[in-house]
Design a protein around this motif. Structure first.
Motif, mmCIF file in Angstrom:
data_model
loop_
_atom_site.group_PDB
_atom_site.id
_atom_site.type_symbol
_atom_site.label_atom_id
_atom_site.label_comp_id
_atom_site.label_asym_id
_atom_site.label_seq_id
_atom_site.Cartn_x
_atom_site.Cartn_y
_atom_site.Cartn_z
ATOM 1 N N UNK A 118 0.847 -1.198 0.000
ATOM 2 C CA UNK A 118 0.000 0.000 0.000
ATOM 3 C C UNK A 118 0.886 1.253 0.000
ATOM 4 N N UNK A 119 0.538 2.228 -0.833
ATOM 5 C CA UNK A 119 1.349 3.432 -0.944
ATOM 6 C C UNK A 119 0.446 4.651 -1.090
ATOM 7 N N UNK A 120 0.988 5.797 -0.705
ATOM 8 C CA UNK A 120 0.221 7.049 -0.699
ATOM 9 C C UNK A 120 0.925 8.080 -1.575
ATOM 10 N N UNK A 131 3.008 18.438 -2.107
ATOM 11 C CA UNK A 131 4.288 18.283 -1.412
ATOM 12 C C UNK A 131 5.389 18.167 -2.456
ATOM 13 N N UNK A 132 6.594 18.599 -2.087
ATOM 14 C CA UNK A 132 7.709 18.530 -3.031
ATOM 15 C C UNK A 132 8.789 17.548 -2.587
ATOM 16 N N UNK A 133 8.535 16.830 -1.502
ATOM 17 C CA UNK A 133 9.446 15.797 -1.007
ATOM 18 C C UNK A 133 8.619 14.798 -0.219
ATOM 19 N N UNK A 134 9.058 13.534 -0.154
ATOM 20 C CA UNK A 134 8.285 12.562 0.617
ATOM 21 C C UNK A 134 8.173 12.986 2.076
ATOM 22 N N UNK A 135 7.011 12.751 2.673
ATOM 23 C CA UNK A 135 6.739 13.185 4.038
ATOM 24 C C UNK A 135 6.391 11.964 4.885
ATOM 25 N N UNK A 136 7.199 11.721 5.914
ATOM 26 C CA UNK A 136 6.977 10.549 6.756
ATOM 27 C C UNK A 136 5.694 10.711 7.564
ATOM 28 N N UNK A 160 6.955 4.824 6.726
ATOM 29 C CA UNK A 160 5.960 4.912 5.655
ATOM 30 C C UNK A 160 5.763 6.386 5.323
ATOM 31 N N UNK A 161 5.608 6.697 4.034
ATOM 32 C CA UNK A 161 5.621 8.090 3.581
ATOM 33 C C UNK A 161 4.417 8.414 2.701
ATOM 34 N N UNK A 162 4.030 9.681 2.749
ATOM 35 C CA UNK A 162 3.261 10.264 1.662
ATOM 36 C C UNK A 162 4.267 10.613 0.572
ATOM 37 N N UNK A 163 3.997 10.175 -0.648
ATOM 38 C CA UNK A 163 4.982 10.296 -1.720
ATOM 39 C C UNK A 163 4.646 11.402 -2.715
ATOM 40 N N UNK A 164 5.702 11.925 -3.311
ATOM 41 C CA UNK A 164 5.594 12.655 -4.568
ATOM 42 C C UNK A 164 5.585 11.622 -5.689
ATOM 43 N N UNK A 165 5.326 12.067 -6.896
ATOM 44 C CA UNK A 165 5.383 11.115 -8.010
ATOM 45 C C UNK A 165 6.773 10.514 -8.141
ATOM 46 N N UNK A 166 7.807 11.328 -7.990
ATOM 47 C CA UNK A 166 9.171 10.832 -8.113
ATOM 48 C C UNK A 166 9.498 9.800 -7.054
ATOM 49 N N UNK A 167 9.157 10.101 -5.784
ATOM 50 C CA UNK A 167 9.496 9.146 -4.727
ATOM 51 C C UNK A 167 8.616 7.905 -4.793
ATOM 52 N N UNK A 168 7.386 8.050 -5.301
ATOM 53 C CA UNK A 168 6.528 6.885 -5.494
ATOM 54 C C UNK A 168 7.154 5.919 -6.492
ATOM 55 N N UNK A 169 7.638 6.443 -7.593
ATOM 56 C CA UNK A 169 8.255 5.580 -8.607
ATOM 57 C C UNK A 169 9.512 4.907 -8.057
ATOM 58 N N UNK A 170 10.253 5.615 -7.218
ATOM 59 C CA UNK A 170 11.433 5.018 -6.606
ATOM 60 C C UNK A 170 11.044 3.892 -5.658
ATOM 61 N N UNK A 171 10.011 4.124 -4.842
ATOM 62 C CA UNK A 171 9.549 3.080 -3.928
ATOM 63 C C UNK A 171 9.035 1.872 -4.697
ATOM 64 N N UNK A 208 -3.054 -13.585 -0.772
ATOM 65 C CA UNK A 208 -2.472 -12.277 -1.073
ATOM 66 C C UNK A 208 -2.425 -11.500 0.234
ATOM 67 N N UNK A 209 -1.308 -10.807 0.491
ATOM 68 C CA UNK A 209 -1.183 -10.031 1.723
ATOM 69 C C UNK A 209 -0.826 -8.591 1.378
ATOM 70 N N UNK A 210 -1.665 -7.667 1.817
ATOM 71 C CA UNK A 210 -1.346 -6.246 1.727
ATOM 72 C C UNK A 210 -0.625 -5.863 3.006
ATOM 73 N N UNK A 211 0.608 -5.362 2.891
ATOM 74 C CA UNK A 211 1.400 -5.022 4.057
ATOM 75 C C UNK A 211 2.352 -3.881 3.733
ATOM 76 N N UNK A 212 2.487 -2.964 4.677
ATOM 77 C CA UNK A 212 3.419 -1.855 4.517
ATOM 78 C C UNK A 212 4.866 -2.338 4.564
#
Length: 335
Positions: free
Chosen positions: A39-41, A46-51, A58-69, A321-325
């Protein structure tokens, strides 16, 4: 020949525990990262991932950090990512209209993931209005005959259908309706098929309980919930009700079903796994993550073994199937 000592055990189960190789050889339950969902957010403004303070790591992501994760997850062998959108407060309204906007934060994130990974990662989208409504509920509100404010089940259904179609257009392989509206699966399936998205799958949050383990998640999505969700999510005291909910969702066209949360409802998960004709998922929710994380930070438990123990218990109870952070980290540990 002397008689054997009657105190000598005839059976010695410990023979099959003598080494790690032996224990692996006879293990009944195996964790497979290909069956993990991360699961991802993705958050607007925001201009940088925010914990997330209640979910360390676990973070709220930007598009860039989401793709990295997502790239890290794919490299570890994780099979899927389930994306939640976090709009800014000014983009929330009574109906959650940003939920189906092509340029809304969730659909933009879905499109970015699909462009980047194609079919190498199953892109799943949360199909619910709660992150997008200014009142924080999973559907539109109305007043009942006694003057109470309630979620209007039937008025919400076409909004779910519109949201699911928009997610399919953005590139989602799977839509995951989590609002627990009666009839939501049939309406979504019909809408997807009518728009030519017959191959988009539905993971139904079939047995979702109105329990006490969602608090950290509400911080993660910036929830503005007023009241609670007990009129449409399940009562934690009921188990047979889950079987009915799962049966209804399968009949309406669900390709997969889910029990949520996982840990407090392992008995329900086992019953669902025993009767379901489709794959069964379980969601290790934010409260479960936060409890283990906090206990480990305090030195009360060993973190990595606790992560794998918790996931093994969910798998052993019947989850396919397991959804897990911890999807990426657990996959790395298993490797």
């Amino acid at each position: 020949m002397s008689n054997p000592d009657i105190t000598t055990p005839v059976r010695r189960p410990r023979r099959l525990r003598t080494s790690q190789v032996m224990r692996d050889f006879v293990a009944e339950t195996h964790l497979d990262p290909a069956q993990f969902v991360l699961p991802a957010f993705i958050a607007e403004g925001i201009d940088a991932p925010r914990e997330i303070s209640a979910m360390p790591g676990v973070y709220q992501h930007t598009e860039t950090s989401l793709l990295k994760a997502a790239e890290e997850a794919v490299a570890a062998g994780v099979g899927s990512i389930d994306l939640f959108g976090v709009p800014t407060p000014e983009h929330k309204d009574a109906s959650g209209s940003q939920a189906w906007a092509a340029d809304g934060i969730l659909n933009k994130g879905v499109a970015a993931l699909r462009r980047e990974f194609g079919d190498d990662l199953i892109v799943m989208a949360d199909t619910c209005l709660d992150e997008f409504t200014d009142h924080g509920h999973c559907g539109v509100l109305t007043t009942d005959n006694w003057g109470h404010t309630v979620v209007d089940n039937d008025a919400t259904l076409p909004l779910y259908a519109t949201m699911a179609v928009s997610q399919a257009r953005a590139g989602a392989h799977v839509v995951s309706p989590s609002g627990m509206m009666d009839g939501q699966i049939r309406v979504i399936r019909d809408a997807l098929d009518a728009e030519g998205f017959e191959d988009v799958a539905i993971l139904a949050y079939s047995a979702k309980y109105a329990g006490a383990f969602y608090g950290p998640f509400r911080e993660a999505v910036g929830s503005t919930l007023q009241g609670d969700r007990k009129t449409y999510q399940q009562d934690p005291r009921n188990a047979r009700e889950s079987i009915m909910e799962v049966q209804l969702d399968i009949e309406e066209g669900a390709d997969m079903v889910m029990v949520k949360p996982a840990m407090p409802y392992l008995d329900v998960l086992r019953q669902v796994a025993d009767m379901s004709t489709v794959p069964v998922a379980a969601y290790q929710v934010s409260g479960e993550y936060a409890m283990i994380t906090a206990a480990a930070q305090n030195g009360w438990i060993s973190r990595e073994p606790a992560i794998l123990d918790s996931l093994t218990g969910i798998r052993r109870a019947g989850a396919d199937i397991i959804l897990t952070y911890w999807a990426t980290e657990a996959a790395q540990l298993l490797a």
